[in-house]
Structures are given as structure tokens and as C-alpha cells.
Design an enzyme around this catalytic site. Sequence first.
Site, PDB file in Angstrom:
ATOM      1  N   HIS A  62     168.386  15.609 102.404  1.00 49.71           N
ATOM      2  CA  HIS A  62     168.625  14.951 101.107  1.00 49.71           C
ATOM      3  C   HIS A  62     169.733  15.706 100.398  1.00 49.71           C
ATOM      4  O   HIS A  62     169.508  16.769  99.822  1.00 49.71           O
ATOM      5  CB  HIS A  62     167.312  14.982 100.303  1.00 49.71           C
ATOM      6  CG  HIS A  62     167.385  14.392  98.925  1.00 49.71           C
ATOM      7  ND1 HIS A  62     166.252  14.066  98.208  1.00 49.71           N
ATOM      8  CD2 HIS A  62     168.420  14.086  98.114  1.00 49.71           C
ATOM      9  CE1 HIS A  62     166.586  13.573  97.020  1.00 49.71           C
ATOM     10  NE2 HIS A  62     167.912  13.587  96.936  1.00 49.71           N
ATOM     11  N   HIS A  64     173.616  14.934  98.194  1.00 43.39           N
ATOM     12  CA  HIS A  64     174.599  13.974  97.667  1.00 43.39           C
ATOM     13  C   HIS A  64     175.980  14.592  97.870  1.00 43.39           C
ATOM     14  O   HIS A  64     176.487  15.305  97.015  1.00 43.39           O
ATOM     15  CB  HIS A  64     174.315  13.691  96.196  1.00 43.39           C
ATOM     16  CG  HIS A  64     172.894  13.235  95.957  1.00 43.39           C
ATOM     17  ND1 HIS A  64     172.525  11.918  96.067  1.00 43.39           N
ATOM     18  CD2 HIS A  64     171.766  13.921  95.649  1.00 43.39           C
ATOM     19  CE1 HIS A  64     171.219  11.811  95.818  1.00 43.39           C
ATOM     20  NE2 HIS A  64     170.733  13.012  95.563  1.00 43.39           N
ATOM     21  N   HIS A 179     162.097   8.474  94.757  1.00 46.86           N
ATOM     22  CA  HIS A 179     162.102   9.402  93.623  1.00 46.86           C
ATOM     23  C   HIS A 179     160.959   8.955  92.732  1.00 46.86           C
ATOM     24  O   HIS A 179     161.012   7.867  92.161  1.00 46.86           O
ATOM     25  CB  HIS A 179     163.445   9.344  92.895  1.00 46.86           C
ATOM     26  CG  HIS A 179     163.513  10.263  91.702  1.00 46.86           C
ATOM     27  ND1 HIS A 179     164.485  11.214  91.557  1.00 46.86           N
ATOM     28  CD2 HIS A 179     162.712  10.385  90.605  1.00 46.86           C
ATOM     29  CE1 HIS A 179     164.287  11.893  90.420  1.00 46.86           C
ATOM     30  NE2 HIS A 179     163.209  11.392  89.822  1.00 46.86           N
ATOM     31  N   HIS A 234     161.635  15.170  96.850  1.00 55.42           N
ATOM     32  CA  HIS A 234     161.474  16.403  96.040  1.00 55.42           C
ATOM     33  C   HIS A 234     160.214  16.487  95.199  1.00 55.42           C
ATOM     34  O   HIS A 234     160.251  16.323  93.990  1.00 55.42           O
ATOM     35  CB  HIS A 234     162.698  16.620  95.146  1.00 55.42           C
ATOM     36  CG  HIS A 234     163.313  15.379  94.538  1.00 55.42           C
ATOM     37  ND1 HIS A 234     162.579  14.412  93.904  1.00 55.42           N
ATOM     38  CD2 HIS A 234     164.604  14.960  94.479  1.00 55.42           C
ATOM     39  CE1 HIS A 234     163.368  13.462  93.485  1.00 55.42           C
ATOM     40  NE2 HIS A 234     164.618  13.766  93.833  1.00 55.42           N
ATOM     41  N   ASP A 307     168.868  18.512  97.862  1.00 58.83           N
ATOM     42  CA  ASP A 307     169.184  17.590  96.755  1.00 58.83           C
ATOM     43  C   ASP A 307     170.479  18.041  96.073  1.00 58.83           C
ATOM     44  O   ASP A 307     170.626  17.965  94.854  1.00 58.83           O
ATOM     45  CB  ASP A 307     168.029  17.478  95.750  1.00 58.83           C
ATOM     46  CG  ASP A 307     168.195  16.287  94.804  1.00 58.83           C
ATOM     47  OD1 ASP A 307     169.071  15.441  95.055  1.00 58.83           O
ATOM     48  OD2 ASP A 307     167.457  16.222  93.802  1.00 58.83           O
TER      49      ASP A 307
HETATM   50 ZN   LIG Z   1     168.744  13.386  95.046  1.00 59.74          ZN
END
Ligand SMILES: [Zn+2]
Length: 457
Positions: A62, A64, A179, A234, A307
Site C-alpha cells: 500500500h 501512493h 479504508h 491500515h 501508506d
Molecule cells: Zn493510503
Amino acid sequence: MASVDLVIKNARLLLESGLVTGGLAVTDGQICAIASDEHLPQAEQVVDARKNIVMPGLIDGHAHIHDPKMTSHEDFTSGSRAAAAGGVTTIIDMPLVSQMDSETSLEDKKKAGNEMSIVDFSFTAGMLTEDNYSMVSTMLQKGVGAFKAFTCDPFMASTGTLVRSLSEVSEHGGMVTIHSEDQGILDEFSKEMEGEWDAPISHSLARPPLAEQIAIRQNISIAEQTGGHLHIAHVTTKNGVREIERGRLRGVTVTTEVCPHHLVFYRDDMNRLGPRSKLNPPFRTKEDRAALWSALLRGSIQMVVSDHAPCPIEKKEAGREDIRNAWSGVDGIQMILRVLLSEGINRGRLSLGRLVRVASSNPARIFGMYPRKGALRIGSDADFVIIDPHKEETITADMMFSKCGWTLYEGLRLKGAPIMTFVRGVKVFEGDVATIKPGHGKFQPMGQVNEIRSERD
Ligand SMILES: [Zn+2]
């Protein structure tokens, strides 16, 4: 044995069965031998690991890294260098603000990765909405098997959309990563913080643990009804972990992940760290942090992911007077392994056996890449990282490859660090430099996404 391309000798290899002394040989990008030093073949290139640990490269499930509209934050070149410097050999990139829900958007991202990345990569598609959940079967045919959805802003999907999305996944394979924070609870608690937004900690108080727990419970109930693989993005709270454990005990296919920052920092750090510490879900209590470590050790959390979503510093500083104006997201891809070594292994919160699972083999299984990725095995891709467990560092922005030029971890003293990273038998990082030009990384299709029922599978 005939001569091979590369031999790593004098190593302590971290296999799934534990540490063994010896080395490995690589030919055509794959591991072709694992043996004691005297039984290794001749090679054109020999690396003496000096008794350091060699483990399978990390798979960051995960991150970005490359959003076509947000390349001022990060892109495949800077992000994959940061990955390599953190021992990550495969990135599972996730959309940040731009939708990746069509063949065109997928092909564009693939092209960017193939041209710019120095490590291998794959994608989570998303964000799922009522207009696009039918993309599931198309994306799966193209090798993308993970789909992102939100229960809250800015990409909130209706409950109906979540039901339909999990049904699609149940039928076609793949998984839905959600999420999980309940928007209604966030709205209600935000009202209470009116007038307090100059204190960074207000961001955490406005997003209470209950919001996470309720959303996780609802998502698990949906998956129990529809079938299909639900992945909770997460997890940050003790109660969130409990909901997932209960779901797994009932037989629901649900997995989860934790981020390095939630294993290091806690809520009270926010006033010291200022607006840089804003992220979602937010920092929690010390008790929650301890619960995350123990859930990781006992296998209730299956993987550690970055993340990674930092931004130019101005977008953080914009929240000095009012934390609501700061960008949500921090760096992390260069820190996963360092945190697990220093805060985990060295402090007795994590075992080496669990380290290799949560960082490498479990994500490979979850994303359907095992045993091509995530393992030191004959026939696996030669993706590995050499770790010096004694290397001491003070973390500074200078050592970071992220475009953003700052790090949440500034000033932290850590022990244990990656010193060399290989992707398909090619050295991509050594010391403090990326050793290969952009373009070495290749798109990795996901096979059948595997559920982890037991970490000993
Ligand atoms: Zn994320």
C-alpha cells in the site's frame, strides 16, 4: 555446475524456516541455488555479505507512489529509489486522487512504471464507486486484483456499493481493500473540536477509535454475507484488531495491514511533530500502539505497508494555524524495514520469522505473487535485501529519496538498516545510492489472490 550470473556468499539467509548460514546463486534473474559457501557455483559477480542477513525483498502492499495528477508529491523515479533504499523490491501502488478504474488509466500507469521505476511494481485499482464496480473482472484479466474503497470522505462509497463490490470480487477473485472509518462518527466528533483546530492533536480527537471499529465491523458483516476477500487498510486501534480477529474466527476472509508510523508514534507526539503528523487514520494512544505490535507478532495483522503519501512541505505548513488545512499523509516506504528491525526485532516485539512473513511472504501471498516474489527459494525471482543489523543511523531528511525533502522520522535513532538491494538479480541500491537507471522495474501481474488463513500456510 556451470557459471552463473551472481553469487551472494558468507550470508545469514532468512528463509521462512529460519536463519541459515551460506549463500545463494542467481541466473537469469532467478535464484538457482541456495547452499553453504563451499557448494556455491562459480559466478561472474560475487558479493561477500560479511555475515549480514539476506532476506527476500519487501513487498509494500500500500503506497501512493505515482499519481499522474500529483507528481509534485512523488513519482515512480523518486518513489522507487526510496523503495530500493528501504529494501522494498516490489511496490503495490495505489491511487491517491486520480481514478485508476479503466484500461486506459491502467496502461498509462504501467507505461510510467516501466519507464521510471527501478523496482518491480503492481497496482491496486480504485477508488470503487457505484459507477465503476463492474471494472473488477476487466482489471483482473489485466493482472490487477486489488480494489480500493472508502467508508469515508473524500471517496466515500455507499454501503450498497461496498456490498456490490465485494460480491463482484467474490465472483471473479481479487480483493477489496477498504479504508475503514465511519463518516457519521467523524462528522459528529469534528463538531466538538470547533475552535480547537490550532492544536494538531485535534485531528486525532475528531477521528475517534470508535469510527474505525464501527466501519470495520460493518465491512466484515458485508463480507460475511457476500463472500470474497476483504482487506482492511491500515488498522490503528486495539478494538479494530479485535473486530478483525473475531471475523477471522467466524471464518470471514478478512486480512489487514499496519503502517510503520503507527508502530512508532502515538497521539501525544502530534503536538511536538506539528502538522506533519496529520494522516488518516490518525495517531492513536500508546495502548493502541502496543496492541498493534502484539497483533503483528501473533499473526493477527498479516502485513506491514508504508501508506507512503508525503507532500511538499508547504502543504503541511498550511495547517499551522488550523490543522484542517494540512495535507493528510506521511513518508514511509524507506522506513518499513528500519522500523521493524529497530523497534521490532531489537526490542523483542517481533521475531525474525514473523519479520519475513509480514514484510515479504504474506504480501506476496495476498497479492497472488507467491512464490515468484516474497521468498528465497529456488526458482523465485532474485529479489532480496542485505541487512546490517548493527548499523546505527540518525534519520534525517538528507538520506531520504522522496521528492518531498522532509521526513516524519527526523532525528530518530535506529539500529539495523538495509545496505544493498537486488531486483531480479540486479543491484539497484547500495550504501546511499541508487545503482541503476530508471526503467529496470517491471509490472508484475497478480495471480489468484491468496487468502492467508494461517501464517504457516
Ligand atoms: Zn493510503
